[in-house]
Design an enzyme around this catalytic site. Structure first.
Site, PDB file in Angstrom:
ATOM      1  CD  GLU A 115      -5.170  -8.448   5.706  1.00 56.90           C
ATOM      2  OE1 GLU A 115      -6.020  -7.554   5.752  1.00 56.90           O
ATOM      3  OE2 GLU A 115      -5.264  -9.459   4.974  1.00 56.90           O
ATOM      4  CD  GLU A 160      -3.791  -7.832   0.416  1.00 59.86           C
ATOM      5  OE1 GLU A 160      -3.760  -8.692   1.306  1.00 59.86           O
ATOM      6  OE2 GLU A 160      -3.010  -6.855   0.393  1.00 59.86           O
TER       7      GLU A 160
END
Length: 696
Positions: free
Chosen positions: A106, A126
């Site tokens: 990210e 995740e």
């Protein structure tokens, strides 16, 4: 010292992420990145900025040391770091090598340009923790790689080599050589060409049939992941990247992220993640304990278990000597190992070269003298103390000094086995689970005199052969099988009271167990449990007998391998089919015991079987057989088919509430005909429930 050292190379600021081992984005590193980028912004000599990590990792994401602490959300949080990078007036280039995962990816997505090594590992994992990327991953990745690729990566959490994404807009360059020189050259080029800054947030997704694809994806994900809410929420977040402007999509991502953080499924998956790391820590064995060299291994017994054990070491490149007493047994064992590898070859999971290399590491013998120079020997012979005594007596005679002597026993007393030698400090239990080349669990049984360096060595070795090693003290059945005895006892009790094998299996499988106790028994072989029960009957003459189970075994019904057990099996098939013969045996057993049957609910089946595990797990903790409750959970998650979304028996009890578990146990104790002694709650369970505390 900064966690993000700053240097200038030819008017390019190089900021190096430095938080070993994987540059976890902890508070100190986040602060250092913001400070370094801000410094570069005000440095008139700097024309561009390169963010780079180590050879091992650009960044592996969140810092696990900060999980659940205030630091994890303290400013600057990751969103703030990414905003700092993205809004920089000078171009920021992410130079990506090694692992670039989760928050690390990210962060890279927030940079204006990205240069990656071809073998860099790219992932947003995740979902494996029951959550979704919470710092823009679901909004930025689809803008660069397309909806389908992004959705597949985010919903699966799979690692993708950078080279496979080289034809997407994710990377501006994919290189094979040195990363920093390539990144510097790229930075100089974009400065010279005066390229405009590329902000991923400004890209609009325009794909044909996007709406139809997203609806199909949602339907497919929902059907495939019924026990886990996160994958479907991931799909919803990715859909927002198409339907909504960037800022609205970010709000949706954040809302979904926060909603998932509070689910029991996420709690369970995060618990397992941390538990797998905790098991490697033995309280009284320091991390820097010297280890013994294990360059060559011997396995005694070429049966299914011995062959599977051998394959673990061959897979890791460690030579193995397979010892048997008869040539035919050796030949069968080697043929089975080769067949297993050939099956992997057919499935594309193994190359012919690797098959040949692994088989070349395997040698065989009929003489103990040929294993004398090995560093570790593991016996996988018949589960009988007399047989073990002969084997360990012989090993004591022939094995070199310093060799580790291990038993694969699943229940027997390791202290007694160690006493068969003059070197008990070198003896340890290594209980592999069948099929040993597939199952991840390895119970490491610490006998009274097992040396600390032996423990440190086998724990390190377990990691090398890709096992989750859990240390257990000495008791009958260690952690897993000791608890399983009580789980099965309840299944047998429920059977006598009126439930059928099919109902019990269905109820537990619907709840999430990979396999119900009766199907599991048929798969493993009912003769194994029968052998253990007969030993226990001798040791405990007053012990209640499992009459129905024993009668099946007396008839030669040992499960799938004999075509009949609790179920019947047609030749060449594994389908468990109800058998009227079993119904008759059960009815006869009930009649002999004078039992009047009643209706048993699925809810009662689940509660009695699972709470039996919990109660015995609590006693195991009281006795110090397991170091921590999460160790017990890891045993059941990795070796007994316990559902991942429940987090293991001990965590599940906490989620239900320990006072509720104790109250339910007492209600079972008070049932007409209830076994008061069986349902007496463990002392620690009552204490924790009364105090409002938990196991963890």
């Amino acid at each position: 010292m900064s966690n993000a050292p700053y240097q200038t190379v030819r008017n390019i600021a190089v900021i190096t992420l430095d938080n070993p081992p994987i540059n976890g984005l902890g508070l100190a590193l986040r602060r250092a990145i913001v400070a370094a980028v801000s410094a570069a912004a005000t440095d008139e000599q700097v024309r561009a900025i390169v963010l780079i990590g180590s050879d091992r990792a650009f960044s592996g994401g969140a810092d696990v040391k900060e999980f659940g602490t205030p630091k994890s959300g303290q400013e600057p949080n990751l969103l703030t770091v990414i905003k700092t990078v993205e809004t920089s007036a000078k171009p920021v280039i992410a130079a990506i090598g090694g692992a670039c995962m989760g928050g690390g990816l990210e962060l890279a997505l927030g940079c204006h340009f990205r240069v990656a090594k071809a073998d860099a590992q790219i992932a947003l994992p995740e979902v494996k923790l029951g959550i979704l990327p919470g710092a823009g991953g679901t909004q930025r990745l689809p803008r660069l790689v397309g909806l389908e690729t992004a959705l597949n990566m985010i919903v699966s959490g799979a690692i993708v080599p950078a080279a496979k994404l080289g034809n997407t807009a994710l990377f501006d360059e994919v290189v094979d050589g040195e990363l920093l020189p390539a990144a510097l050259a790229f930075a100089e080029k974009i400065v010279e060409e005066k390229r405009p800054l590329k902000r991923v947030r400004d890209i609009r997704i325009t794909e044909p049939d996007a709406e139809a694809f997203l609806q199909f994806a949602r339907n497919s994900v929902a059907a495939a992941t019924k026990h886990f809410p996160a994958p479907l929420k991931c799909a919803e977040a990715v859909a927002a990247s198409y339907y909504k402007p960037f800022d609205e999509g970010m709000k949706i991502e954040r809302e979904l992220f926060l909603s998932l953080m509070n689910t029991p499924e996420s709690r369970a998956l995060r618990h397992a993640f941390m538990g797998e790391r905790a098991v490697a820590k033995i309280p009284d064995v320091p991390a820097d304990t010297p280890v013994r060299s294990v360059a060559k291994v011997a396995v005694i017994g070429a049966g299914t278990m011995g062959g599977g054990i051998a394959m673990n070491f061959l897979n890791a490149g460690i030579p193995v000597v397979l010892l048997e007493m008869k040539q035919e047994a050796l030949d069968r064992g080697v043929a089975t190992i080769r067949k297993n590898y050939e099956n992997s070859l057919k499935k594309g999971k193994l190359t012919a070269d690797k098959l040949d290399a692994r088989m070349a590491l395997l040698s065989t013998s009929l003489s103990y003298d040929d294993i004398a120079d090995t560093d570790l020997v593991i016996e996988a012979v018949f589960e009988d103390m007399g047989v073990k005594e002969k084997v360990f007596g012989k090993l004591d005679q022939v094995m070199k000094q310093g060799a580790i002597l291990a038993s694969n026993t699943s229940t027997l007393d390791m202290n007694q086995i160690a006493s068969f030698t003059k070197r008990p400090q070198d003896v340890v239990g290594l209980h592999f689970f069948s099929p040993a080349n597939v199952m991840r669990l390895l119970e490491v049984v610490r006998a009274e005199h097992t040396a600390k360096d032996v423990l440190a060595t086998v724990m390190q070795l377990a990691k090398k052969i890709k096992k989750v090693a859990v240390v257990s003290g000495v008791c009958d059945g260690f952690i897993g099988n000791r608890m399983l005895k009580y789980y099965r006892a309840q299944a047998f009790e429920l059977l006598e009271e009126g439930a059928s094998p099919q109902q019990i299996d269905r109820a537990l499988e619907k709840w999430g167990m990979a396999m119900g106790p009766f199907r599991m028994g048929d798969l493993a072989g009912l003769d194994i449990g029968w052998s253990i029960r007969k030993r226990l009957y001798e040791e405990n003459p007053n012990m209640k007998r499992s009459v129905i189970a024993d009668r099946l075994c007396e008839m030669g019904r040992f499960g799938q391998k004999t075509g009949a057990g609790w179920y019947r099996y047609e030749a060449g098939k594994r389908d468990a089919l109800p058998d009227p013969v079993v119904d008759e045996i059960i009815a006869a057993g009930r009649k002999e015991a004078g039992i009047t049957t009643r209706k048993v609910t699925d809810e009662e089946i689940v509660e009695r079987c699972i709470y039996a595990l919990v109660n015995e797990g609590a006693r195991i903790l009281e006795e110090g057989i397991a170091a921590r409750a999460s160790d017990i959970d890891m045993v059941y998650l990795t070796g007994y088919g316990f559902p991942a979304h429940r987090g293991g028996p001990m965590l599940y009890a906490e989620i239900v509430g320990l006072p509720n578990v104790v109250a339910k146990m007492r209600s079972f104790e008070a049932q007409p005909g209830g076994d008061a002694a069986f349902w007496q709650p463990a002392q620690s369970l009552v204490r924790l429930a009364d105090a409002g505390e938990t196991f963890h």
